[in-house]
Motif scaffolding. Structure first.
Motif, PDB file in Angstrom:
ATOM      1  N   TYR A  79       0.843  -1.206   0.000  1.00 13.74           N
ATOM      2  CA  TYR A  79       0.000   0.000   0.000  1.00 13.74           C
ATOM      3  C   TYR A  79       0.875   1.252   0.000  1.00 13.74           C
ATOM      4  CZ  TYR A  79      -4.392   2.420   1.002  1.00 13.74           C
ATOM      5  OH  TYR A  79      -5.515   3.190   0.931  1.00 13.74           O
ATOM      6  N   ALA A  80       1.804   1.319   0.966  1.00 16.05           N
ATOM      7  CA  ALA A  80       2.610   2.527   1.116  1.00 16.05           C
ATOM      8  C   ALA A  80       3.518   2.730  -0.092  1.00 16.05           C
ATOM      9  CB  ALA A  80       3.442   2.447   2.392  1.00 16.05           C
ATOM     10  N   TYR A  93       1.232  12.061  -3.033  1.00  8.78           N
ATOM     11  CA  TYR A  93       1.272  10.729  -2.414  1.00  8.78           C
ATOM     12  C   TYR A  93      -0.098  10.076  -2.554  1.00  8.78           C
ATOM     13  CZ  TYR A  93       2.262   7.196   1.143  1.00  8.78           C
ATOM     14  OH  TYR A  93       2.452   6.012   1.796  1.00  8.78           O
ATOM     15  N   LEU A  94      -0.116   8.814  -2.970  1.00 12.27           N
ATOM     16  CA  LEU A  94      -1.345   8.035  -3.162  1.00 12.27           C
ATOM     17  C   LEU A  94      -2.216   8.552  -4.302  1.00 12.27           C
ATOM     18  CD1 LEU A  94      -2.432   7.126   0.468  1.00 12.27           C
ATOM     19  CD2 LEU A  94      -1.671   5.564  -1.287  1.00 12.27           C
ATOM     20  N   TYR A  96      -2.824   7.776  -8.011  1.00 12.23           N
ATOM     21  CA  TYR A  96      -2.425   6.653  -8.869  1.00 12.23           C
ATOM     22  C   TYR A  96      -2.381   7.039 -10.342  1.00 12.23           C
ATOM     23  CZ  TYR A  96      -4.524   4.725  -4.651  1.00 12.23           C
ATOM     24  OH  TYR A  96      -4.881   4.494  -3.366  1.00 12.23           O
ATOM     25  N   ILE A 111      -5.697   1.260  -7.582  1.00  5.26           N
ATOM     26  CA  ILE A 111      -6.730   0.731  -6.686  1.00  5.26           C
ATOM     27  C   ILE A 111      -6.594  -0.782  -6.572  1.00  5.26           C
ATOM     28  CG2 ILE A 111      -9.215   0.370  -6.461  1.00  5.26           C
ATOM     29  CD1 ILE A 111      -9.608   3.196  -7.527  1.00  5.26           C
ATOM     30  N   ILE A 114      -3.514  -1.430  -4.229  1.00  4.79           N
ATOM     31  CA  ILE A 114      -3.674  -1.138  -2.794  1.00  4.79           C
ATOM     32  C   ILE A 114      -4.717  -2.071  -2.177  1.00  4.79           C
ATOM     33  CG2 ILE A 114      -2.914   1.283  -3.019  1.00  4.79           C
ATOM     34  CD1 ILE A 114      -6.250   1.220  -1.964  1.00  4.79           C
TER      35      ILE A 114
END
Lengths: 139, 187
Positions: A79-80, A93-94, A96, A111, A114
């Motif tokens: 995930y990170a 950050y995060l 996509y 998605i 993660i």
């Protein structure tokens, strides 16, 4: 529960379908209801059922503690790192979107990854907690 | 029709809770709490919150029940009689409950499309999810993409819970020698 023939046979029949349903919920979560959390729990429930009927030792032969611990940490790590990947590729950050040259495809891939991380951690934690509770004894 | 279903499910939930309060056999209490979760999941289905219902059924009715049974196997199956009178806890619960019900008067009317909560970010998500992510399930898109940071936090919480269980009860402790001899051993 070694003597309950019906339980043993039904469990053997059910477990593959429970695991398959878990995988379905995992990888179909962006189209139907579901996602990593639910899939992880369903997947773990399959192994918990197996462990309840056939004993924790035989369930742990398939999934030893080391693998589960790697899963607990690995899921969060996936995930990170997907988040960091977005950062490296020049976005927040995060986010996509930069994972693919088409923004929507990047979102989809992100998605997917993660959710995989979520599912891995949730399933590993659930199984670890159950196995630990089931094998714990006071020294 | 939907109202009738709601009333039946909520009545069953109330009956379950009364059962949980009065039954002393903890195995039965665990089963009843599993049933309570399943009923809660049914309420969520009626409310069209299928994702939440899914989680409630899997975690509340499934895993929690198993963990409770595991705990019962480690402890005891019959609840001990309380040593003190239950009046003080009852008063605290009654006041808290009354405060919560009083607070609910300020909540938006159920299903009100004009409520502030339904006009804040929800329309934005509903309008743009398809455009931004191309994913049909808005819940997943909000959870994993728009609010990905929150979900990362949730996963870390679960991670922490797992680490905590391993540290407190894990098999690695069996290799440890106790730092000081127990009084029980000397006797």
């Amino acid at each position: 529960m070694k003597d309950y023939l019906v339980l043993r046979v039904i469990t053997k029949l059910l477990v593959p379908f429970i695991l398959l349903f878990g995988l379905y919920v995992q990888f179909h979560g962006d189209f139907g209801p579901g996602g990593g959390f639910q899939a992880g729990v369903i997947f773990a429930a399959g192994f918990v059922l197996y462990a309840m009927v056939f004993g924790v030792a035989s369930a742990q032969r398939i999934l030893p503690e080391g693998i589960l611990r790697a899963g607990i940490a690995g899921g969060v790590l996936i995930y990170a790192s997907v988040g960091l990947l977005g950062l490296i590729l020049g976005e927040n950050y995060l986010n996509y979107s930069p994972l693919s040259h088409v923004s929507k495809e990047g979102q989809h891939l992100g998605i997917f990854l993660i959710e995989l991380g979520v599912g891995t951690t949730v399933a590993s934690v659930m199984m670890t907690v159950f196995f630990t509770f089931a094998t714990w004894r006071e020294e | 029709m939907e109202e009738a279903v709601n009333i039946v499910i909520l009545a069953l939930m109330a009956v379950t809770v009364i059962g949980i309060v009065f039954i002393r056999n903890l195995m039965a209490v665990v089963m009843l709490s599993g049933i309570y979760s399943l009923l809660a999941a049914s309420v969520f289905v009626v409310l069209d919150a299928v994702d939440v219902a899914f989680t409630e059924a899997a975690v509340g009715a499934g895993i929690s029940t198993v963990l409770f049974i595991g705990t019962l196997a480690l402890t005891t199956r019959i609840e001990k009689k309380p040593a003190h009178k239950p009046y003080l806890p009852f008063i605290v619960v009654a006041i808290t409950g009354a405060a919560l019900i009083y607070g609910s008067f300020d909540m938006a009317r159920f299903g009100d499309a004009e409520a502030v909560t339904n006009k804040h970010v929800a329309p934005y998500y509903l309008e743009n999810t398809k455009k931004h992510t191309g994913i049909p399930n808005v819940v997943t898109a909000v959870l994993a993409s728009y609010r990905g940071y929150d979900t990362l936090g949730e996963v870390v919480v679960i991670f922490t819970a797992g680490i905590g269980v391993i540290l407190l009860l894990g098999s690695w402790r069996r290799g440890l020698t106790p730092p000081a001899p127990h009084k029980r051993d000397e006797a």
